[in-house]
Design a protein around this motif. Sequence first.
Motif, short mmCIF file in Angstrom:
data_model
loop_
_atom_site.label_atom_id
_atom_site.label_comp_id
_atom_site.label_asym_id
_atom_site.label_seq_id
_atom_site.Cartn_x
_atom_site.Cartn_y
_atom_site.Cartn_z
N ALA A 50 -4.43 -9.55 0.89
CA ALA A 50 -5.00 -8.53 1.78
C ALA A 50 -4.21 -7.23 1.65
O ALA A 50 -3.09 -7.22 1.14
CB ALA A 50 -4.97 -9.01 3.23
N ALA A 51 -4.82 -6.16 2.14
CA ALA A 51 -4.17 -4.84 2.04
C ALA A 51 -2.87 -4.79 2.83
O ALA A 51 -1.87 -4.26 2.37
CB ALA A 51 -5.13 -3.76 2.53
N ALA A 52 -2.90 -5.36 4.04
CA ALA A 52 -1.71 -5.34 4.90
C ALA A 52 -1.46 -6.74 5.43
O ALA A 52 -2.36 -7.34 6.03
CB ALA A 52 -1.88 -4.35 6.04
N ARG A 69 -5.44 0.86 -1.67
CA ARG A 69 -5.65 -0.34 -0.85
C ARG A 69 -5.09 -0.03 0.53
O ARG A 69 -4.03 0.58 0.64
CB ARG A 69 -4.86 -1.50 -1.49
CG ARG A 69 -5.38 -2.86 -1.11
CD ARG A 69 -4.63 -3.94 -1.87
NE ARG A 69 -5.28 -5.22 -1.68
CZ ARG A 69 -4.74 -6.39 -1.96
NH1 ARG A 69 -3.51 -6.45 -2.48
NH2 ARG A 69 -5.40 -7.51 -1.75
#
Lengths: 414, 414
Positions: A358-360, A391
């Motif tokens: 995931a991005a974060a 991203r």
Amino acid sequence: MSYIDELGKKAKSAAKNSAMLSQSLKNDILATIAVMLENDRDEIKKANELDITAAHENNMAAAMVDRLTLTDARIDGMAEGVRQVAALPDPVGKILGGNTLPNGLTVIKKSVPLGVIGIIFESRPNVTVDAGCLCLKAGNTVILRGGSDAINSNKCLVGIMRAAAEKHGVNPDIVQLVENTSRDTATELMKANEYVDVLIPRGGGGLINAVIKNATVPVIQTGEGNCHVYVDRFADIDMAVDIVDNAKTQRPSVCNAIENVLVHKNIAEGFLKKLAERWNGNVTFVGDEASSAYITLEKIADDEDYRREFLDLKIAVKIVDDIDEAIAHINRFGTGHSECIVTEYLRNAEKFQREVDAAAVYVNASTRFTDGFEFGLGAEIGISTQKLHVRGPMGLEALTTFKYLVNGNGQTRG
Amino acid sequence: MSYIDELGKKAKSAAKNSAMLSQSLKNDILATIAVMLENDRDEIKKANELDITAAHENNMAAAMVDRLTLTDARIDGMAEGVRQVAALPDPVGKILGGNTLPNGLTVIKKSVPLGVIGIIFESRPNVTVDAGCLCLKAGNTVILRGGSDAINSNKCLVGIMRAAAEKHGVNPDIVQLVENTSRDTATELMKANEYVDVLIPRGGGGLINAVIKNATVPVIQTGEGNCHVYVDRFADIDMAVDIVDNAKTQRPSVCNAIENVLVHKNIAEGFLKKLAERWNGNVTFVGDEASSAYITLEKIADDEDYRREFLDLKIAVKIVDDIDEAIAHINRFGTGHSECIVTEYLRNAEKFQREVDAAAVYVNASTRFTDGFEFGLGAEIGISTQKLHVRGPMGLEALTTFKYLVNGNGQTRG
């Protein structure tokens, strides 16, 4: 030549100039936009009133009408937002790297605008000014294609941005609105490879998926957030309740709010009971069979429930056997936006951050922090859930590319 | 479940592991691949012989058969290439930036593999090993979809890469070949958003355009090079002849070779006559009416000639009134790859570099230097002619993305 081709041609022609505007001239235009938004507020509200009247006639839901409505406070907010964009450092013209090659050639990598950006969005007129000004600040030309529901508001707002450009002697076609909001113009814009460098859809999953499916122009996918908190066996349960509560309820309609909580079986009872107590019936649960022993479910959750963004005071619960099951569930159902583990065990924290795609990826904090302003980017044009180019939160830098400048004195290749 | 879905599922599952392989293990696998290519060369040549026999039966053009053929020298070259990739620094796990936010959250931006990369290419079996190993080095899983002409060679080469992974206890599905080379499998791969993170087409314009048109998976557009040299009024004519000669003839079949020369009217006669003299009939000219006064043209050039990659000893000529006409022509017909001005006049050099919209913009040097190795990237998976993610030569870094790791101790958003 079609309507979109005409807009595209004008945009591409204007992009030659927008790319070369000085920082100070771009900031002057933005400052003028802010002043004009404030001064022309009556005109803006009058145009907006037409959209609201039409919305009522079309029986638009109250929440949607609210999003569409421009009050004095919202107009002030837009103007303030434009001033903030003006105050940011210019992302164009940065020297990103370079080298002198053995043969004496110098290679300089320099940031430049993307060129022509198409923004396809729904009926929030504040996006018009916000996205338009971010694109301008990064030296781009923008084609805005908003929803038909906001067409009168958008015409007025884009008119202001164009007039501000003209006041400074700049080609107003640096900002254009697609005034024909038929489905065809959206589809055409998605395929306008000759004129449009990048498309950014801003809106719900339906819009984004339509763009991904139909576009031949490169797309930056944004904003779909099916986010999770995993409450690990080694979690501080009070902290977990605080984080889940914040990530779900502080602003349920946004993409970095969570839609799911996964909890380790060994602490499921204690955690879920505390969570239900905290929410006291204000949040609806759907969940797996096992969770129904501890909390009241609206229904047993199926894959669709785990895949869906509720964007509401509703959450999907699943009890898992271990962290591997949690990670596998997230990588299967998540949209690659923001994911969180609550744990005190270092090895699980590290494993989760390594394996969740995931991005974060958070340890012990609310997913609500995935945001351009919170991350210190100064602005945000959206949150990318794809892996190319950018991203996570997209600041001004995401609206630029680079070129290599190569200087020699007659070098040829042997 | 379709054939491509099956490959995609295996690839996605293997990607979880490939992303976490240590640098040393990845390099060990690459070293094993190099040794196996050398040791299994008879098997490789036998498989390749099947493809060559079929090619002859299908009356394939000699140049194409040559591209398809694997000799001992080419096999040595492939093995050497793999060792060079192994020797490069690992692009994964770099800390690209980060911050501690006012609320105490730490945000770390870390490079990670893209995930599953699809490579669609034509009948050059060396691409199989080259692209496969670059993807592996960057921690990705790769699905290779080569042309049917090279299927036997590709099966053998992919078999070697898979066996090398297995020898080191790694899931061989980190490299997979689409063995069914029907058009349907290519189209399906282009739409496999659930499994494939990025598609990179490698080949001619027809292939690339088909991918752009049909793909819903994000694409990195590579390799179309309709490149120009503009010989300015203030050019050193001898240098201009050297540069144009090198950029056209040193290797005409590659994307950074030029296809066009534009020349300022005031020096057109002197320059074109010298160029024709240098080439002595070995390069065919097409050109505008005006140029026909000084050189022998095969035909008067039309837009199609100015738009086309000849990839051959043929060049399109145009005499222009000024630098603005040259820049406008390049921005209209160019593919955003590599463009060059030959001039001694600083202001024109700067103007050209500022206004030409291309990945690499040269002053006084051959466009043939646009290359990952020449630019010091160490390797090259292709040359991007799009603006998102990466522009120009793509090294290993282009095969990565990043994620944000956010660590807190219970932070919630107010």
